[in-house]
Design a protein around this motif. Structure first.
Motif, mmCIF file in Angstrom:
data_model
loop_
_atom_site.group_PDB
_atom_site.id
_atom_site.type_symbol
_atom_site.label_atom_id
_atom_site.label_comp_id
_atom_site.label_asym_id
_atom_site.label_seq_id
_atom_site.Cartn_x
_atom_site.Cartn_y
_atom_site.Cartn_z
ATOM 1 N N UNK A 1 -11.792 -5.411 4.098
ATOM 2 C CA UNK A 1 -12.514 -4.188 3.716
ATOM 3 C C UNK A 1 -13.968 -4.286 4.153
ATOM 4 N N UNK B 1 -3.694 3.097 -6.900
ATOM 5 C CA UNK B 1 -2.634 3.937 -6.301
ATOM 6 C C UNK B 1 -2.699 3.902 -4.778
ATOM 7 N N UNK B 2 -3.921 4.104 -4.240
ATOM 8 C CA UNK B 2 -4.021 4.192 -2.787
ATOM 9 C C UNK B 2 -3.979 2.824 -2.111
ATOM 10 N N UNK C 1 -7.078 5.254 -9.355
ATOM 11 C CA UNK C 1 -7.037 5.900 -8.033
ATOM 12 C C UNK C 1 -7.058 4.837 -6.937
ATOM 13 N N UNK C 2 -7.933 3.836 -7.095
ATOM 14 C CA UNK C 2 -7.996 2.750 -6.099
ATOM 15 C C UNK C 2 -6.670 1.988 -6.081
ATOM 16 N N UNK D 1 -7.999 -2.880 -6.240
ATOM 17 C CA UNK D 1 -7.387 -3.500 -5.046
ATOM 18 C C UNK D 1 -6.449 -4.633 -5.462
ATOM 19 N N UNK E 1 -15.749 3.661 0.382
ATOM 20 C CA UNK E 1 -15.281 3.769 -1.010
ATOM 21 C C UNK E 1 -16.439 3.578 -1.981
ATOM 22 N N UNK F 1 -0.316 2.282 -1.995
ATOM 23 C CA UNK F 1 0.256 3.175 -0.978
ATOM 24 C C UNK F 1 -0.010 2.643 0.428
ATOM 25 N N UNK F 2 -1.233 2.184 0.650
ATOM 26 C CA UNK F 2 -1.607 1.644 1.960
ATOM 27 C C UNK F 2 -0.750 0.425 2.300
ATOM 28 N N UNK G 1 -14.201 -4.273 8.134
ATOM 29 C CA UNK G 1 -13.912 -2.958 8.702
ATOM 30 C C UNK G 1 -14.792 -1.852 8.139
ATOM 31 N N UNK G 2 -15.613 -2.204 7.206
ATOM 32 C CA UNK G 2 -16.560 -1.263 6.590
ATOM 33 C C UNK G 2 -15.888 -0.165 5.779
ATOM 34 N N UNK G 3 -14.589 -0.311 5.474
ATOM 35 C CA UNK G 3 -13.955 0.670 4.582
ATOM 36 C C UNK G 3 -14.556 0.561 3.187
ATOM 37 N N UNK H 1 2.878 1.520 2.949
ATOM 38 C CA UNK H 1 3.008 2.198 4.243
ATOM 39 C C UNK H 1 2.803 1.242 5.407
ATOM 40 N N UNK H 2 2.253 0.059 5.133
ATOM 41 C CA UNK H 2 2.115 -0.930 6.208
ATOM 42 C C UNK H 2 3.430 -1.689 6.378
#
Lengths: 304, 258
Positions: free
Chosen positions: B80, B12-13, B9-10, B103, B89, B16-17, B83-85, B20-21
Motif C-alpha cells: 500500500x 469489506x473492500x 468499509x476498509x 486491512x 485512503x 473484496x480486493x 503503490x501509494x494507495x 477478486x485477486x
C-alpha cells in the motif's frame, strides 16, 4: 483556506548518511476560491510539502493551518478536502466503479449520491464506459482521470492535486485543465502542483514557485508578469544614421530598418527622438513575457 | 462517519480486493492438491488411512495458513505504501488505526476462508475413509486459525519495521522458535543453571509460544483435552494477538509515510 507556517523538513536516506534539507522555512497561504499553482522542478520539494499538508509525514518545524470553514477536527477537515497523489495507483483487482464506491463510502456518502456523482464526473471525463473494467486494465490517462474523480466525488471545498497533468496526452491535459477551471467556477479552492509552466499559466490565479526546498515566489500571476519589465518592440525606418540618446537596445538592423527593444519608461522619449530626426515608426508592439520566460530568468522574480 | 463504520468499509473492500485477486480459486486448487497428497499418503498407511488423512490434512492446513499469513501479510501494508494507495485512503476522514485494522481483518477473513475450504476438503476425505470428525479436530482447526492470525500480526509488525525479506525471515524464524519453545524450556531445565534459565524463561514469555495454541498433537495422539487448557490457550492466543495489534497501531500511527 490553508496556511503554511515556517515549514521545514530534513531527511536522511540511511543511518550513516548526512541529513539533507528538503524544505526550509516554507511560508505561503492559499486563499479561498482561487486556483493556486505550485511550481518547481523535479526534486524541488513540492510532493514533500503536499505530504506534510496531508499529514502523511511530519515536519521538523512549522505547522499547517486549515481554515475553520473546512472543519474543526481532522475528520471534518478531510471530509472537505480532496486529494490526488502523484502517479496514483489503485487496487488493481477492483473495478473503477468499486474503487469510487469505496472512497465515496469512506467520505460518508450514501450509495445513491455516490452513483449520481460517479455518473456526473465520469461523463465529464469520458470515463463512463470504462468504470466496469478492472483498474489493472486502465491506461495511464484513465488512472489519472479515475484519481481526479475520486478526489472530487464528495464535493470538497479544497482540492489538492499533485501533478494531475503528468503523463497525459494533449487532449487529456486539456480536459483536466478545463475540469480544474470548472472546480473554481463552483467555488472550490484548488491547489495543484506541476513542473510544466504553460499548464499553470492557463488556469491559475496565483502561483507558488519553489526551488531547492525554498519558496522563491508566492503571489498573483498577473502581478508577477506586470511587475517584471515589459518592453516594447519598435521598428523604425530611416534613410540616415540615427543618434539615439535614450537607453535602448538595438536588436536587429537591415539596410534602412532597425528593430529596437525599448523599456516602457523611455518609450515616449525614444519615439520623440526618432521622429525629430525624420525617421518613420513602422510598428510599436508590447512584448509580453510569458510565465515561462519570467521563471527562466529567475533573478527577475519579485515577491508580491 | 464513525471510526467503526470506516473500519468495516476498509475490511469489506480489502476482502473484496483479495477475493477478486483470485486467491479463493488458488485456495481451492491448493485444497485439491492437498487432498491428492493425502490420498498418496494414505496409500502408505497400514490399516488406519483416516488417521493419516487427518494428520496430513491438519498439517497441510496449518502450512497453507501460515504461508498465506507470511507471504501475503508481508506485503499487506508495505505494498500500500509502495503503490501509494495508502495516500488515497488516508486522505479520507478515517484514522490510520481503522485503516490498518480493516486491512488486517480483511486478510483474516481470507485465512478463515482458507481454513474452511481446505479444512472441509481434508476432513471430508477423512470422513470418507471412515474417520470421525470429532470435537478435538474442530478445536485443532479453530486454533490453526488463531495461530495464523498471530503469525499474520507478527509479520505485519515486522513489515512496518524492516524490509519485506527481513520480515519474512523474522516471521518464519519466530514461527519455528515458537513451536519448539516449550520443549526447549523443558530440556534447558535439566541442563543449565538457574540464572541463564531465568533469562531464557523471560525471553520465552516475550516471544509468541505457538506450541501453546497447537492442538494438532492432541488429534495425532488422540488425547482428551481439559477445558481449562482450552480456555487458557484461547485467552493466550487472543491476548497476544491484541498486544501485537496495539503495537502495530502505535507504530503505524507515528510512521512517516514517505
Amino acid at each position: 483556506m490553508l496556511e503554511l507556517i515556517n515549514i521545514s523538513k530534513k531527511f536522511k536516506t540511511d543511518f550513516w548518511s548526512k541529513e539533507f534539507t528538503a524544505l526550509e522555512s516554507v511560508n505561503f497561504e492559499i486563499p479561498e476560491g482561487k486556483i493556486v499553482g505550485f511550481l518547481g522542478a523535479n526534486g524541488a520539494g513540492k510532493t514533500t510539502l503536499i505530504k506534510i499538508i496531508m499529514g502523511f509525514i511530519k515536519p521538523n518545524r512549522g505547522n499547517v493551518k486549515f481554515d475553520h470553514k473546512l472543519g474543526k477536527n481532522r475528520n471534518e477537515i478531510f471530509n472537505n478536502l480532496g486529494y490526488f497523489p502523484e502517479r496514483p495507483y489503485f487496487y488493481p483487482s477492483l473495478t473503477g466503479k468499486e474503487f469510487l464506491e469505496f472512497v465515496g463510502q469512506l467520505n460518508g456518502m450514501k450509495k445513491a449520491s455516490i452513483q449520481f456523482k460517479v455518473k456526473e464526473w465520469s461523463q465529464r471525463f469520458n470515463m463512463e464506459k470504462y468504470l466496469d473494467r478492472i483498474v489493472r486494465s486502465y491506461s495511464k490517462g484513465m488512472l489519472q482521470r479515475l484519481g481526479l474523480i475520486s478526489s472530487v466525488l464528495h464535493d470538497p471545498l479544497l482540492v489538492i492535486l499533485d501533478e494531475p497533468l503528468s503523463g497525459l496526452d494533449p487532449l487529456g491535459r486539456k480536459e483536466i485543465r478545463q475540469a480544474i477551471g470548472q472546480l473554481k467556477d463552483e467555488g472550490k479552492t484548488v491547489f495543484f502542483s506541476s513542473h510544466i509552466i504553460p499548464d499553470l499559466e492557463e488556469v491559475c490565479d496565483r502561483v507558488v514557485f519553489m526551488e531547492s526546498g525554498k519558496v522563491k515566489y508566492s503571489g498573483e500571476i498577473d502581478s508577477l508578469l506586470s511587475s517584471n519589465n515589459q518592453n516594447f518592440k519598435i521598428r523604425v525606418y530611416s534613410d540616415c544614421n540615427l543618434e539615439i540618446k535614450s537607453n535602448v537596445v538595438e536588436k536587429k538592423r537591415t539596410e534602412k530598418i532597425i528593430n529596437f527593444e525599448v523599456s516602457a519608461s523611455v518609450k515616449d522619449a525614444f519615439l520623440a527622438e526618432v521622429l525629430s530626426q525624420g525617421a518613420q515608426i513602422l510598428s510599436v508592439s508590447l512584448e509580453i513575457k510569458s510565465l515561462e520566460q519570467v521563471f527562466y530568468a529567475k533573478e527577475n522574480l519579485i515577491n508580491v | 462517519m464513525s471510526e467503526v463504520k470506516s473500519y468495516f468499509i476498509v475490511l469489506k473492500y480489502s476482502y473484496l480486493e483479495l477475493i477478486k485477486s483470485k486467491i479463493l480459486v488458488q485456495m481451492i486448487i491448493m485444497g485439491i492438491a492437498f487432498v491428492s497428497v493425502i490420498y498418496v499418503a494414505t496409500e502408505f498407511s497400514y490399516g488406519v488411512p483416516h488417521r493419516m488423512a487427518s494428520d496430513f490434512g491438519l498439517g497441510l492446513i496449518s502450512l497453507s495458513c501460515v504461508g498465506i499469513s507470511i507471504f501475503l501479510g508481508v506485503t499487506l501494508i508495505s505494498k500500500e505504501m509502495e503503490n501509494r494507495t495508502v495516500y488515497i485512503v488516508l486522505s479520507r476522514p478515517l484514522s490510520r488505526t481503522s485503516f490498518i485494522f480493516g486491512k488486517i481483518s480483511g486478510m483474516a477473513l481470507i485465512l478463515l476462508c482458507n481454513v474452511l475450504v481446505i479444512g472441509s476438503l481434508a476432513l471430508s476425505y477423512c470422513h470418507l475413509l471412515g474417520g470421525e470428525v470429532g470435537k478435538v479436530m474442530l478445536l485443532a482447526l479453530l486454533f490453526t486459525f488463531i495461530e495464523s492470525i498471530l503469525v499474520l500480526s507478527v509479520t505485519i509488525l515486522f513489515s512496518l519495521l524492516v524490509n519485506s525479506v527481513l520480515a519474512v525471515i523474522g516471521s518464519i524464524t519466530l514461527f519455528i522458535v515458537g513451536h519448539v519453545l516449550t520443549d526447549t524450556m523443558n530440556f534447558i531445565e535439566l541442563r543449565i543453571s538457574h540464572f541463564p534459565h531465568l533469562i531464557v524463561e523471560a525471553i520465552s514469555y516475550l516471544l509468541p509460544n505457538y506450541s501453546k495454541i497447537n492442538f494438532r498433537d492432541y488429534v495425532y495422539y488422540d488425547q482428551l483435552i481439559p477445558s481449562s487448557y482450552i480456555f487458557n490457550a484461547f485467552i493466550y492466543g487472543i491476548t497476544y494477538i491484541a498486544f501485537i495489534l496495539i503495537l502495530i497501531s502505535i507504530i503505524f500511527r507515528n510512521k512517516n509515510l514517505d
